[in-house]
Enzyme design. Structure first.
Site, mmCIF file in Angstrom:
data_model
loop_
_atom_site.group_PDB
_atom_site.id
_atom_site.type_symbol
_atom_site.label_atom_id
_atom_site.label_comp_id
_atom_site.label_asym_id
_atom_site.label_seq_id
_atom_site.Cartn_x
_atom_site.Cartn_y
_atom_site.Cartn_z
ATOM 1 N N GLY A 63 -70.850 2.232 -25.495
ATOM 2 C CA GLY A 63 -70.730 1.187 -24.480
ATOM 3 C C GLY A 63 -71.046 -0.172 -25.051
ATOM 4 O O GLY A 63 -70.598 -0.512 -26.152
ATOM 5 N N ASN A 79 -66.512 -3.550 -18.092
ATOM 6 C CA ASN A 79 -66.990 -3.426 -19.472
ATOM 7 C C ASN A 79 -66.421 -4.521 -20.361
ATOM 8 O O ASN A 79 -66.939 -4.806 -21.431
ATOM 9 C CB ASN A 79 -66.545 -2.087 -20.093
ATOM 10 N N CYS A 85 -88.564 8.935 5.626
ATOM 11 C CA CYS A 85 -88.720 8.492 7.005
ATOM 12 C C CYS A 85 -88.333 7.017 7.162
ATOM 13 O O CYS A 85 -87.723 6.627 8.151
ATOM 14 C CB CYS A 85 -90.162 8.726 7.402
ATOM 15 N N CYS A 92 -93.829 14.870 -28.103
ATOM 16 C CA CYS A 92 -93.998 15.062 -29.542
ATOM 17 C C CYS A 92 -95.346 15.655 -29.871
ATOM 18 O O CYS A 92 -95.493 16.331 -30.857
ATOM 19 C CB CYS A 92 -93.796 13.757 -30.307
#
Lengths: 534, 673
Positions: free
Chosen positions: B31, B61, B188, B464
């Site tokens: 992208g 784009n 709600c 990790c």
């Protein structure tokens, strides 16, 4: 095509969200002249063309070499032997139809002398990969025609960027943290009346829960001042006592404090009462600027600034005009609207007062009183807190020893976190002096690295001396690095510096955000950057 | 260390050039950042590149993804980007995967093939996923993100020595707690008591749009509004009001009738019903129902004969505004306009896109969808006295749109390549995390790019945890009892271990277990590892080992090995990685300075505090309790600082810390209704 009017809005949707339709409009009417056609120039142009700039003209006289193909994504083997300016212009134009493009096959350094008036046709000049001696002349010409100049350079793993223009004014500086100006410490009569109209003890529970926190704080301030010789809470102890007082005002249900969100908000927003926003120092320096003594040649910005100053000295009683918008508060809709109207009316009154000053000033300098539109005045007032001015000395002044000795670079050399980048600044100037005497940049021929290093060190010593510093502070390995890279314009540096250059150009064109105020050095070796303001 | 081996000096060396040519790198995402990155990679001399992207090209784009042209809209980003790059660098090898990086084909073995992985992603989930695979594969990761003028590039790696011990490691993508940008709203509030424009937009997009046009089997909360909670007493005779069937178009119902019926239902009847829940309005202002004819104004039953497509030349199903001749994305429509757009957009869906109804997913690039949501949100806002919004603003809020321009992506693409070069040059200690600032903010430390040394691994990181070990063992011939006694208790010094896998294996020791549980656990002891429940503990399994008393946690990744040389490995197993000290509270000894090699922790050149914190939407927008929140899609945060919330993933591999940290965020509890 049916969808044409919508297509650009869609295409530019993501950037419209940064600088708005008026910013885009400014970009779409701006034309840039770009000197040089290497990857730094084309990367910057690529970004501007994609963003929808009105047009550009590339000036360069070199022919596409095989080495260009590796550094410039626009060039293909079919371009070999052709004019580089022509080749990149053709391919850049393909990135965005509707962007007007042209090129001039001439050396950038020649154009400055042969056709200086050329620059007057543009809203901005971008000079890439040019030497100091040429840039000094270019700077002079651009200032003469009142065109902002941006200089970008990628030299090995070092990047340089600097703008040059007498001054750049910004109304929409878009600071990261916008401050709310609620005037709780100093309410005007109508706001105080609104607070006075509420009797916290007499209203029902539902209303009590919906008094906007601004009014709670105002009532608190009034009560406190009446008991503390008209002084707001001064220290931590008093502030705590003030908050305690507000808490005691809360309703209780069956012996427990009721859950009143508006009171919670009043407590957490009490700082807006204790430390109201003052006039930012940058705005103060705008107001104190000599340019606020306006004359027939003053720009609209300075006339507006002068009017603002008159307002602050007069009706404003030391405060900026009220911006007028208020944050979200727990409240009934009616009460919120009432509060909002009170702020709006004050903001409108302030605006009218400023507008009066603007008109008086315009009359005094012989201009039509309507020549600054109402919308411009309002826009200016909304951003009164965000005004900025950036000024740049000329390149000639920057390199003149009497100014250089002022010591910005000398101090930077001595500062641990800036020393290396200050060295690179000196080295970049030194390679130009090297070039002026040798006719080539150091290291550009292989096999003479040691000799070149020695010569460069000598040039460096003279630049450092001009800056009132010693070249001994420049690390040897950086000198060697400067020679080793042989003035290469690496693509990766072109991408970074071209990106930054386009970003700065957009700031200049849109007058939004604050451009870099001096010389930016980007050091890809250490991944650091510094800004020096000579 | 001689000058010539320093990072800057090797940057232009022919050895590095050669390495760049040969290194296989993976670009995740083609992208905004991806386009810049691909171009800068090949022009810097990289020649072996693989690209993954699942997206197709959109018009929006084109302002920055310069490898794409108008005629590419709708095509695969990865494909088109690769083709474009091949044109200007024909000798570069570029392989393309059009797909989601989370697909199983992109497994550990896939990631192990690369010298470096370069991320240009737009969402946290994928970032986390890639982070974990890189950790598992041992492949260095360069992470990036941009938002408007802000951007950043960070480097994450765990380098091992010949013995498989971690020699030098940075924090991983998930080590640092990150400000959550997932916006959650109490259900709600969305259903009954909206207070802000965003609440109305979420309602329009997540509930109403999904109910009218989305998949019917994906239940939305629209109907449970009255069914649950305090609505009970208000329901009384309302059996059919609340069934989803109210939103189903009758067999003989015209689109026009249906659209009007829906209007009356959601902006009038539902409001009346909500009004009957009196306890809701004790502390709030009551909403006002909208009557269709009044809202349309001037008594005209507009659009009575409104033909879809209309006289303005728009194709059916393209745009309600075009059909109605309503223009202006930046102004707030009048209520009458909202009503017209609402009705027209429903009709356009039903008649112009019949196949999409029942399948539609909100797409911020789809004009009709955005128009519907804008109109519906504004009508609801009118119900509740909330300010209305323009289409442009609504689109941004509904689509969680992140500002994006070419310039920042270009800079980030360049910075990624600089960092990649350092790693290939064997100078990972020179790596920097670089932040691009909007403007020179700190007047003392004047800089536009701010670089800091990468952080150290967080020993408690769920992803990790430096204490991730590799266990080489014969999983077919080792019993759980042996594993516990020889490895877990003896080697790792745990006292009361708890073991579990994501696949469902569990084993527990210690106090507080009842007799049945003790017996159940005991029964597992003699069973061979690969025969255990949950698919067994076998090659590739990750076992979570924890001792709550010691507050110690470690992950063990199993590798099956059959042939053991008793002389060489008398224990018949081999535990790789840096073995942590189990006596301390945390495993922070397992930092970069393990037994092998000198400490390579780089000196921090930037001691400044000028770190950018992305200004995201306020997290205080309402965080409810666990089962009472509405989670709207994550703001696709390109920026990791702001990006990753660290809630456990669906795969559950984030441990306790993830969940804890998630609770630490700022919370402002709106009164749950």
């Amino acid at each position: 095509m049916a969808s044409t009017p919508k297509a650009p809005a869609k295409k530019y949707d993501r950037q419209l969200r940064i600088w708005g339709a008026h910013g885009q409009q400014a970009l779409e009417t701006a034309r840039a002249c770009v000197l040089g056609s290497g990857c730094t120039a084309t990367e910057a142009l690529k970004n501007l063309v994609l963003g929808g700039i009105a047009g550009f003209t590339v000036v360069d006289n070199v022919i596409v070499q095989p080495s260009d193909l590796g550094a410039n994504f626009l060039l293909e083997s079919a371009s070999l032997g052709k004019s580089r300016a022509a080749a990149v212009t053709e391919l850049l134009a393909e990135l965005n139809e509707g962007v007007a493009s042209s090129y001039i096959e001439e050396a950038p350094s020649n154009v400055i002398d042969s056709n200086p008036a050329l620059f007057s046709e543009f809203q901005l000049v971008l000079a890439t990969q040019m030497r100091e001696q040429d840039l000094i002349r270019l700077d002079e010409v651009c200032r003469k025609y009142n065109v902002p100049l941006l200089i970008a350079r990628s030299y090995g793993l070092v990047g340089y960027l600097r703008a040059s223009l007498p001054e750049h004014t910004v109304i929409e500086s878009k600071p990261d943290n916008a401050l709310e100006d609620l005037r709780l410490h100093n309410p005007w009569p109508q706001l105080q009346e609104l607070a006075d109209s509420i009797d916290l003890d007499a209203i029902d529970d539902v209303t009590h829960r919906h008094i906007p926190y601004a009014l709670i704080l105002l009532k608190g301030a009034q009560k406190w001042c009446s008991e503390h010789s008209s002084k707001l809470p001064q220290n931590a102890k008093e502030k705590a006592a003030f908050k305690q007082m507000l808490k005691s005002w809360q309703r209780s249900a069956e012996g427990f404090p009721a859950d009143e969100e508006n009171f919670d908000e009043a407590l957490s927003n009490a700082h807006k009462l204790f430390s109201p926003p003052s006039i930012p120092s940058e705005v103060r320096s705008v107001l104190e600027d000599d340019a606020t003594s306006v004359g027939p040649h003053s720009t609209d910005f300075w006339i507006l600034a002068a009017a603002l100053k008159r307002f602050i000295d007069g009706e404003g009683q030391g405060s900026l005009p009220l911006e007028g918008s208020i944050p979200d508060m727990t409240s009934t809709t009616d009460m919120y609207l009432q509060l909002q109207r009170t702020y709006w009316r004050k903001a409108e009154a302030d605006a009218a007062a400023v507008e009066g000053h603007v008109q008086a000033l315009l009359t005094s300098i012989g201009r039509d009183v309507q020549s600054i539109p109402h919308s411009t005045i309002l826009h200016f007032m909304k951003n009164a807190r965000n005004l900025r001015v950036v000024r740049y000395c000329t390149l000639e002044e920057e390199v003149a020893p009497e100014r250089a000795k002022r010591g910005v670079i000398r101090q930077a050399l001595a500062a641990e976190d800036q020393s290396v980048n200050a060295s690179l600044y000196i080295l970049l100037r030194a390679v130009d002096r090297f070039q002026a005497t040798c006719g080539r940049f150091p290291g550009a021929l292989t096999g003479e690295l040691e000799e070149d290093t020695a010569v460069l060190k000598a040039r460096m010593a003279s630049v450092a001396a001009d800056c009132g510093a010693s070249a001994a502070q420049v690390p040897d390995d950086y000198v060697e690095e400067m020679v080793r890279c042989g003035a290469a314009e690496l693509h990766v540096m072109g991408a970074i510096m071209g990106g930054i250059a386009a970003q700065e150009i957009i700031k200049f064109v849109t007058h939004q955000f604050v451009p870099v105020p001096g010389v930016l050095i980007y050091n890809a070796m250490a991944s650091t950057s510094s800004v020096f303001v000579p | 260390m001689t000058v010539s081996s320093r990072w800057p000096s090797v940057a232009t060396s022919s050895q590095l050039k050669e390495k760049m040519q040969r290194a296989k790198v993976l670009c995740v995402g083609a992208g905004g950042i991806g386009c810049e990155l691909l171009k800068t990679l090949v022009l810097s001399g990289f020649e072996d590149i693989e690209v993954i992207d699942m997206d197709t090209i959109e018009t929006s784009n084109l302002n920055r993804q310069f490898l794409f042209r108008k005629h590419h809209v709708g095509q695969s980003k990865a494909q088109v980007a690769a083709e474009a790059v091949r044109v200007f660098r024909p000798n570069a090898q570029i392989s393309v995967y059009q797909g989601n990086v989370k697909e199983s084909r992109f497994d550990k073995a896939f990631f192990q093939r690369f010298a470096i992985v370069l991320n240009g992603l737009d969402n946290v989930e994928a970032r986390r996923h890639v982070n974990r695979l890189c950790l598992s594969a041992g492949t260095p990761l360069i992470e990036s993100g941009t938002e408007g003028y802000l951007g950043q590039v960070t480097v994450h790696y765990r380098l091992k020595n010949g013995a498989g011990e971690i020699q030098d490691a940075t924090e991983c993508f998930e080590c640092a707690p990150k400000q959550s940008r997932t916006k959650t709203y109490p259900v709600c509030t969305i259903r009954n008591t909206p207070e802000k424009p965003i609440h109305c937009i979420v309602w329009a997009k997540e509930l109403l749009f999904a109910r009218l046009f989305g998949r019917p089997d994906v239940a939305t909360d629209l109907d449970e509004a009255a069914a649950g909670e305090e609505g009970a007493e208000a329901n009384g005779d309302t059996g059919d009001h609340i069934s989803a069937s109210a939103f189903v178009r009758g067999p003989d119902e015209t689109a026009d009738t249906y659209a009007k019926r829906i209007f009356c239902r959601v902006f009038e009847e539902d409001i009346n019903r909500v009004l009957s829940m009196e306890d809701l309005w004790e502390t709030r202002e009551k909403p006002k129902p909208l009557h269709l004819a009044d809202t349309l104004g001037d008594g005209q039953p507009a659009l009575q004969n409104g033909s879809v497509g209309g006289e303005h030349g728009a194709a059916a199903g393209e745009s309600a505004c075009k059909a109605l001749g309503i223009s202006g994305a930046h102004r707030v429509w009048s209520l009458a306009e909202c009503a017209k757009v609402f009705l027209e957009s429903i009709k356009q869906y039903l008649e112009g896109r019949p196949t999409e109804v029942g399948e539609a997913v909100f797409d911020k690039e789809d004009d009709l969808a955005v128009e519907f949501v804008t109109a519906a949100a504004n009508l609801r806002a009118a119900n509740y006295g909330i300010p209305q919004q323009s289409l442009f603003i609504t689109k941004g809020m509904a689509g969680n749109i992140i500002h994006a321009i070419a310039t920042t992506n270009a800079i980030v693409g360049g910075l990624i390549v600089v960092e990649a070069m350092k790693i290939l040059a064997g100078k990972p200690e020179c790596s920097k995390a670089t932040f691009i600032l909007k403007h020179v903010t700190n007047p003392k430390a004047k800089r536009l790019l701010n670089a800091i040394s990468p952080g150290e691994p967080n020993p408690n990181c769920a992803a990790c945890g430096t204490a991730r070990l590799e266990l080489l063992i014969d999983t077919a011939k080792t019993s759980l009892e042996d594993l516990l006694s020889k490895v877990v208790k003896k080697k790792l010094s745990l006292v009361e271990p708890t073991l579990r896998t994501d696949e469902g294996f569990e084993y527990e020791e210690g106090e507080g277990l009842d007799d049945d549980e003790v017996a159940g656990n005991k029964a597992k002891l003699p069973i061979m590892l690969d025969q255990q429940s949950g698919g067994g503990l076998k090659h590739g399994t990750v076992l979570h080992v924890e001792d709550q008393v010691q507050e110690f946690k470690v992950q063990i990744e199993f590798s099956h090995k059959e042939d053991w040389d008793e002389e060489q490995d008398p224990e018949f197993f081999k535990l790789g990685g840096s073995v942590p000290q189990a006596t301390s509270k945390s495993a922070d000894e397992a930092g970069p300075s393990s037994a092998a090699g000198p400490s390579t922790a780089p000196a921090d050149e930037d001691d400044d505090d000028d770190i950018v914190i992305m200004d995201g939407p306020s997290a205080a927008d309402g965080v409810g309790t666990d089962d009472d929140v509405m989670i709207v899609d994550e703001v696709k945060p390109p920026t990791m600082l702001a990006a990753a919330d660290i809630a456990p993933d669906a795969n559950g591999s984030a441990g306790k810390r993830g969940a804890d940290a998630d609770l630490e965020g700022p919370r402002k509890r709106r009164k749950a209704s």
